[in-house]
Design a protein around this motif. Structure first.
Motif, PDB file in Angstrom:
ATOM      1  N   ASP A 139       0.792  -1.229   0.000  1.00 47.12           N
ATOM      2  CA  ASP A 139       0.000   0.000   0.000  1.00 47.12           C
ATOM      3  C   ASP A 139       0.828   1.285   0.000  1.00 47.12           C
ATOM      4  O   ASP A 139       0.273   2.368  -0.147  1.00 47.12           O
ATOM      5  CB  ASP A 139      -0.922   0.035   1.230  1.00 47.12           C
ATOM      6  N   TRP A 140       2.165   1.192   0.168  1.00 47.05           N
ATOM      7  CA  TRP A 140       2.988   2.394   0.291  1.00 47.05           C
ATOM      8  C   TRP A 140       2.907   3.251  -0.964  1.00 47.05           C
ATOM      9  O   TRP A 140       2.942   2.774  -2.090  1.00 47.05           O
ATOM     10  CB  TRP A 140       4.451   2.007   0.540  1.00 47.05           C
ATOM     11  N   GLY A 141       2.811   4.564  -0.753  1.00 49.19           N
ATOM     12  CA  GLY A 141       2.853   5.532  -1.841  1.00 49.19           C
ATOM     13  C   GLY A 141       3.159   6.901  -1.254  1.00 49.19           C
ATOM     14  O   GLY A 141       2.868   7.174  -0.086  1.00 49.19           O
ATOM     15  N   THR A 142       3.755   7.764  -2.043  1.00 47.83           N
ATOM     16  CA  THR A 142       4.056   9.124  -1.611  1.00 47.83           C
ATOM     17  C   THR A 142       4.060  10.022  -2.835  1.00 47.83           C
ATOM     18  O   THR A 142       3.986   9.546  -3.959  1.00 47.83           O
ATOM     19  CB  THR A 142       5.394   9.198  -0.854  1.00 47.83           C
ATOM     20  N   ARG A 143       4.166  11.329  -2.609  1.00 53.87           N
ATOM     21  CA  ARG A 143       4.194  12.280  -3.728  1.00 53.87           C
ATOM     22  C   ARG A 143       5.187  13.403  -3.449  1.00 53.87           C
ATOM     23  O   ARG A 143       5.492  13.690  -2.295  1.00 53.87           O
ATOM     24  CB  ARG A 143       2.816  12.854  -3.993  1.00 53.87           C
ATOM     25  N   GLU A 144       5.701  13.982  -4.515  1.00 53.08           N
ATOM     26  CA  GLU A 144       6.604  15.132  -4.422  1.00 53.08           C
ATOM     27  C   GLU A 144       6.030  16.239  -5.276  1.00 53.08           C
ATOM     28  O   GLU A 144       5.695  16.025  -6.425  1.00 53.08           O
ATOM     29  CB  GLU A 144       7.992  14.762  -4.945  1.00 53.08           C
ATOM     30  N   GLU A 145       5.934  17.433  -4.695  1.00 52.79           N
ATOM     31  CA  GLU A 145       5.385  18.580  -5.438  1.00 52.79           C
ATOM     32  C   GLU A 145       6.468  19.200  -6.286  1.00 52.79           C
ATOM     33  O   GLU A 145       7.603  19.146  -6.002  1.00 52.79           O
ATOM     34  CB  GLU A 145       4.849  19.612  -4.458  1.00 52.79           C
TER      35      GLU A 145
END
Length: 74
Positions: free
Chosen positions: A68-74
């Motif tokens: 389930d891991w996820g991340t975002r970078e702006e």
């Protein structure tokens, strides 16, 4: 390279992958790419996708193919 990839046992489009990361709908998404890094939670392969969560924003999201891991970078 195909646009669709398998994530957690399901075939997803770039837009669907972005929605999994964002946990919301997105306006547009670029092609899915290999992020060339390991998931910090399970060690699985991580994919990246650039997308627009709104008209004024563009972010890069990262999602593990196996958990389930996820991340975002702006």
């Amino acid at each position: 390279m195909p646009d669709n990839r398998v994530v957690q046992g399901r075939m997803v489009t770039p837009k669907r992958l972005a929605e999994l990361i964002e946990d919301d709908t997105v306006m547009e998404a670029d092609s899915i790419r290999d992020a060339e890094r390991e998931c910090p939670e399970c060690g699985g392969d991580v994919l990246s996708v650039g997308y627009m969560p709104s008209v004024t924003a563009f972010v890069t999201g990262y999602k593990c193919q196996d958990c389930d891991w996820g991340t975002r970078e702006e």
